[in-house]
Design an enzyme around this catalytic site. Structure first.
Site: not given
Ligand code: GLY
Length: 361
Positions: A122, A144, A186, A228, A238, A242, A246, A249, A253, A266
């Site tokens: 957990r 993430k 990036e 970041k 997000e 946040r 993007n 992206h 993407h 990427h």
């Molecule tokens: N890579 C975008 C984020 O971490 O929100």
């Protein structure tokens, strides 16, 4: 110079440490959970050969027993079968609720090991040791985590903030040129969304950035990680700003996915996608036109693409919408000015025209 950047989350604040030759000093840099006895060091063979011994030595200096677990090289490791194997390994160690996972590698390892840690018992802590530019400025920060399904990338995942992130920029010296330069895509994004000093630095000596000058890279990683960190601290899940991360992206993407995730890396896809987003913004009357020229000039100097391959437009729309109902429109991050983002659903004709322009080159 070693710098600590705080990710100021109310529930689980943590530090990103940026500097050189840090991987053998982890025991001096990280405060480990007091009851932790064992660290499961998740890595890939190509990385392990370079850094795992130093990391293991340092973790042992912190009083931890280390079990090294290697997963296959490449994106194939972000897979449910691989994850199942890792669960079995942790059960056999056994890795208890007091222990931790350590992720040594690029974004693939960070995402996989992060998800492993998020779900094991957990949730156990994960220490992120990113070794690629992309992972140091983006993937390792912000929690993430996840694995891929045949149906799409990152479809199974969780938010799981790390114990700390140690970004040893000395590891960037061993990256292939193309991968390091792609990571700059990036970095350029951070310059346009929040920190224009990044753009000044790239413009004043693009050749140094391109060849991976260590001092410049260190400053770029520091600045990008700081952007970041502040965005994640303001909007962990997000629900708002946040999404600004993007920029580039949406179309990016789609280009990445429709070219099989290998033809266009990427960061290269983000570079293309930024050019599309700036063109969409200009056509929408939102973005000052000079930003496009500035962006294209920087990307070109760095050796990053500003034009997209010709792709089936229906596939592009379907991928951008992440389903087959693209008619409702697709959200883009656009720039109202330098370091001023807005998230909007632009007119479909303007998106098509922007993509036409980027594909025409
Ligand atoms: N890579 C975008 C984020 O971490 O929100």
């Amino acid at each position: 110079m070693t710098e600590r950047i705080r990710v100021g989350l109310a529930d689980h604040p943590y530090d990103i440490v940026v500097g050189r030759d840090l991987l053998r000093r982890i025991h001096e840099l990280v405060e480990f959970p007091i009851k932790a006895r064992t660290a499961a060091l998740v890595t890939q063979p190509a990385i392990a050969g370079l850094y795992a011994d130093a990391v293991e030595g340092s973790l042992r200096n912190a009083g931890l027993e280390v079990v090294r677990v290697e997963v296959p090289d490449g994106e194939v490791a972000k897979d449910l079968q691989v994850l199942a194997g890792l669960y079995t390994t942790l059960a056999r160690i056994p890795l208890t609720r007091q222990d931790l996972v350590v992720a040594l590698g690029g974004g693939v390892v960070g995402d996989l090991a992060g998800f492993l840690a998020a779900t094991w018992n957990r949730g156990v802590p994960v220490l992120q040791l990113p070794t690629t530019l992309l992972a140091q400025v983006d993937a390792s920060i912000g929690g993430k985590t996840g694995v891929n399904l045949a149906e799409g990338k990152n479809l199974v995942g969780a938010f799981h903030q790390p114990l700390a992130v140690i970004a040893d920029v000395a590891t960037l010296a061993t990256l292939p040129d193309r991968e390091r330069i792609a990571g700059l895509g990036e970095v350029v994004k951070y310059g346009f969304i929040r920190d224009s000093r990044i753009l000044d630095l790239l413009e004043s000596d693009p050749a140094a950035a391109k060849r991976g000058d260590p001092d410049l890279l260190e400053e770029l990683v520091r600045r990008s990680a700081a952007v970041k960190a502040s965005v994640v601290a303001a909007d962990e899940r997000e629900t708002g700003e946040r999404a600004h991360l993007n920029l580039g992206h949406t179309h990016g993407h789609a280009v990445e996915a429709l070219t099989g995730y290998t033809a266009v890396l990427h960061g290269e896809a983000v570079a293309i996608g930024m050019c599309t987003a700036l063109r969409v913004g200009i056509l929408e009357g939102i973005t000052p036109p000079d930003l496009l020229g500035r962006c294209e000039a920087i990307l070109t100097e760095l050796g990053l693409p500003t034009t997209a391959p010709q792709l089936d437009r229906d596939d592009v729309w379907a991928t951008m919408a992440r389903d087959k109902k693209a008619d409702a429109g697709v959200r883009f991050v656009l720039l109202e000015g330098l370091c001023r983002c807005t998230v909007t659903t632009p007119d479909r004709a303007n998106v098509d025209r922007a993509i036409d322009e980027v594909e025409a080159g």
